[in-house]
Design a protein around this motif. Structure first.
Motif, PDB file in Angstrom:
ATOM      1  N   ALA A  57     -53.416  45.322  -3.328  1.00  0.00           N
ATOM      2  CA  ALA A  57     -52.284  46.232  -3.143  1.00  0.00           C
ATOM      3  C   ALA A  57     -50.956  45.503  -3.315  1.00  0.00           C
ATOM      4  O   ALA A  57     -50.005  46.049  -3.897  1.00  0.00           O
ATOM      5  N   LEU A  58     -50.881  44.281  -2.849  1.00  0.00           N
ATOM      6  CA  LEU A  58     -49.662  43.493  -3.050  1.00  0.00           C
ATOM      7  C   LEU A  58     -49.465  43.177  -4.533  1.00  0.00           C
ATOM      8  O   LEU A  58     -48.346  43.266  -5.054  1.00  0.00           O
ATOM      9  N   ALA A  59     -50.552  42.842  -5.224  1.00  0.00           N
ATOM     10  CA  ALA A  59     -50.461  42.527  -6.653  1.00  0.00           C
ATOM     11  C   ALA A  59     -50.079  43.747  -7.481  1.00  0.00           C
ATOM     12  O   ALA A  59     -49.444  43.618  -8.533  1.00  0.00           O
ATOM     13  N   ALA A  60     -50.463  44.939  -7.013  1.00  0.00           N
ATOM     14  CA  ALA A  60     -50.224  46.168  -7.775  1.00  0.00           C
ATOM     15  C   ALA A  60     -48.924  46.868  -7.379  1.00  0.00           C
ATOM     16  O   ALA A  60     -48.662  47.977  -7.830  1.00  0.00           O
ATOM     17  N   LYS A  61     -48.082  46.218  -6.594  1.00  0.00           N
ATOM     18  CA  LYS A  61     -46.908  46.912  -6.041  1.00  0.00           C
ATOM     19  C   LYS A  61     -45.950  47.429  -7.103  1.00  0.00           C
ATOM     20  O   LYS A  61     -45.294  48.442  -6.900  1.00  0.00           O
ATOM     21  N   ASP A  62     -45.872  46.770  -8.250  1.00  0.00           N
ATOM     22  CA  ASP A  62     -44.962  47.219  -9.305  1.00  0.00           C
ATOM     23  C   ASP A  62     -45.674  47.998 -10.402  1.00  0.00           C
ATOM     24  O   ASP A  62     -45.087  48.276 -11.445  1.00  0.00           O
ATOM     25  N   SER A  63     -46.921  48.347 -10.179  1.00  0.00           N
ATOM     26  CA  SER A  63     -47.703  49.091 -11.172  1.00  0.00           C
ATOM     27  C   SER A  63     -47.562  50.595 -10.924  1.00  0.00           C
ATOM     28  O   SER A  63     -46.959  51.027  -9.956  1.00  0.00           O
ATOM     29  N   ASP A  64     -48.182  51.377 -11.800  1.00  0.00           N
ATOM     30  CA  ASP A  64     -48.166  52.826 -11.607  1.00  0.00           C
ATOM     31  C   ASP A  64     -49.366  53.320 -10.801  1.00  0.00           C
ATOM     32  O   ASP A  64     -49.561  54.523 -10.662  1.00  0.00           O
ATOM     33  N   LEU A  65     -50.177  52.397 -10.282  1.00  0.00           N
ATOM     34  CA  LEU A  65     -51.276  52.816  -9.408  1.00  0.00           C
ATOM     35  C   LEU A  65     -50.702  53.418  -8.129  1.00  0.00           C
ATOM     36  O   LEU A  65     -49.870  52.786  -7.474  1.00  0.00           O
ATOM     37  N   PRO A  66     -51.150  54.622  -7.743  1.00  0.00           N
ATOM     38  CA  PRO A  66     -50.624  55.178  -6.498  1.00  0.00           C
ATOM     39  C   PRO A  66     -51.146  54.462  -5.258  1.00  0.00           C
ATOM     40  O   PRO A  66     -50.414  54.289  -4.279  1.00  0.00           O
ATOM     41  N   LYS A  67     -52.415  54.033  -5.295  1.00  0.00           N
ATOM     42  CA  LYS A  67     -53.020  53.368  -4.142  1.00  0.00           C
ATOM     43  C   LYS A  67     -54.153  52.455  -4.590  1.00  0.00           C
ATOM     44  O   LYS A  67     -54.762  52.652  -5.643  1.00  0.00           O
ATOM     45  N   VAL A  68     -54.428  51.448  -3.762  1.00  0.00           N
ATOM     46  CA  VAL A  68     -55.644  50.644  -3.841  1.00  0.00           C
ATOM     47  C   VAL A  68     -56.476  51.051  -2.626  1.00  0.00           C
ATOM     48  O   VAL A  68     -55.985  51.042  -1.491  1.00  0.00           O
ATOM     49  N   ILE A  69     -57.731  51.420  -2.883  1.00  0.00           N
ATOM     50  CA  ILE A  69     -58.583  51.985  -1.838  1.00  0.00           C
ATOM     51  C   ILE A  69     -59.597  50.955  -1.344  1.00  0.00           C
ATOM     52  O   ILE A  69     -60.269  50.309  -2.155  1.00  0.00           O
ATOM     53  N   GLY A  70     -59.723  50.826  -0.041  1.00  0.00           N
ATOM     54  CA  GLY A  70     -60.796  50.042   0.557  1.00  0.00           C
ATOM     55  C   GLY A  70     -61.716  50.978   1.323  1.00  0.00           C
ATOM     56  O   GLY A  70     -61.239  51.830   2.075  1.00  0.00           O
ATOM     57  N   LEU A  71     -63.009  50.852   1.101  1.00  0.00           N
ATOM     58  CA  LEU A  71     -64.006  51.616   1.870  1.00  0.00           C
ATOM     59  C   LEU A  71     -64.699  50.642   2.803  1.00  0.00           C
ATOM     60  O   LEU A  71     -65.442  49.761   2.366  1.00  0.00           O
ATOM     61  N   GLU A  72     -64.459  50.799   4.074  1.00  0.00           N
ATOM     62  CA  GLU A  72     -64.894  49.855   5.094  1.00  0.00           C
ATOM     63  C   GLU A  72     -65.732  50.578   6.144  1.00  0.00           C
ATOM     64  O   GLU A  72     -65.606  51.789   6.325  1.00  0.00           O
ATOM     65  N   GLY A  73     -66.573  49.840   6.826  1.00  0.00           N
ATOM     66  CA  GLY A  73     -67.318  50.369   7.959  1.00  0.00           C
ATOM     67  C   GLY A  73     -66.729  49.840   9.255  1.00  0.00           C
ATOM     68  O   GLY A  73     -66.009  48.846   9.267  1.00  0.00           O
ATOM     69  N   ASP A  74     -67.053  50.497  10.356  1.00  0.00           N
ATOM     70  CA  ASP A  74     -66.538  50.049  11.644  1.00  0.00           C
ATOM     71  C   ASP A  74     -67.045  48.652  11.987  1.00  0.00           C
ATOM     72  O   ASP A  74     -66.281  47.790  12.430  1.00  0.00           O
ATOM     73  N   GLY A  75     -68.328  48.393  11.758  1.00  0.00           N
ATOM     74  CA  GLY A  75     -68.872  47.070  12.062  1.00  0.00           C
ATOM     75  C   GLY A  75     -68.241  45.980  11.220  1.00  0.00           C
ATOM     76  O   GLY A  75     -67.954  44.884  11.700  1.00  0.00           O
ATOM     77  N   SER A  76     -67.999  46.291   9.962  1.00  0.00           N
ATOM     78  CA  SER A  76     -67.394  45.312   9.063  1.00  0.00           C
ATOM     79  C   SER A  76     -65.934  45.050   9.434  1.00  0.00           C
ATOM     80  O   SER A  76     -65.478  43.900   9.420  1.00  0.00           O
TER      81      SER A  76
END
Length: 196
Positions: A57-76
């Motif tokens: 997300a930091l690397a993409a801050k100046d890009s046109d990507l609206p978001k970088v998505i992380g799919l995480e679990g509670d245990g992780s």
């Protein structure tokens, strides 16, 4: 809502976004829904989705990507809760971390996590994140769409039922191959002007 049902919805909503996926059952189930180049399955690396997505997300801050998505679990997430104060401090505007919380370690016989008594959303909020919650498919869709227009870091805390989908094969792909595939997709998506 079961994990695979949530993943089916999220797969539909993230076709053009980079998605970093936690290990074990979550990766296997998402790959069974659809195994796409924009999915980076973090195999055998529990607790690192938040760290990876923060950096992306930091690397993409100046890009046109609206978001970088992380799919995480509670245990992780509980394996590496430091991603919350780190994300709050660094403030990556394009970070959306989605925590699928079933209150158990789904890949180790359903042993309980601490999330039945520790509110992961409240932890994130205390660390400076915007926090939203969803408990069913309509809420998940609505909150995801709303959060795409919200400045991050954002944690979407999704309550799901315990249990893994039946008959899902193991994801037996070399992690190097997965990383190369994702890197190629992300580089093409960002264009030649942004280095990742």
């Amino acid at each position: 809502m079961k994990r695979i049902e949530a993943l089916d919805v999220l797969n539909e909503l993230t076709a053009e976004l980079p998605v970093v996926v936690t290990c074990a059952a979550t990766s296997r189930e998402l790959a069974s829904v659809e195994n796409r180049d924009n999915h980076f399955y973090v195999l055998d690396s529990m607790g690192l989705v938040g760290s990876i997505t923060t950096g992306l997300a930091l690397a993409a801050k100046d890009s046109d990507l609206p978001k970088v998505i992380g799919l995480e679990g509670d245990g992780s997430l509980l394996m590496n809760p430091n991603v919350l104060p780190t994300g709050g401090f660094l403030g990556p505007e394009k970070l959306l971390l989605i925590v699928l919380d079933n209150q158990v370690y789904g890949s180790t016989a359903g042993l309980p996590t601490y999330s039945s008594r520790v509110d992961l959303g409240a932890m994130a909020e205390a660390a400076g994140w915007t926090v939203s919650r969803a408990e069913d498919e309509p809420q998940l869709r609505a909150e995801f769409d709303r959060l795409l227009e919200t400045t991050g870091p954002i944690l979407l805390h999704v309550s799901i039922e315990p249990g893994n989908a039946a008959g899902i094969p193991k994801l037996l792909v070399d992690p190097v191959v997965l990383a190369h595939r994702f890197h190629s997709w992300l580089t093409a998506r960002l264009g030649a002007h942004t280095a990742v």
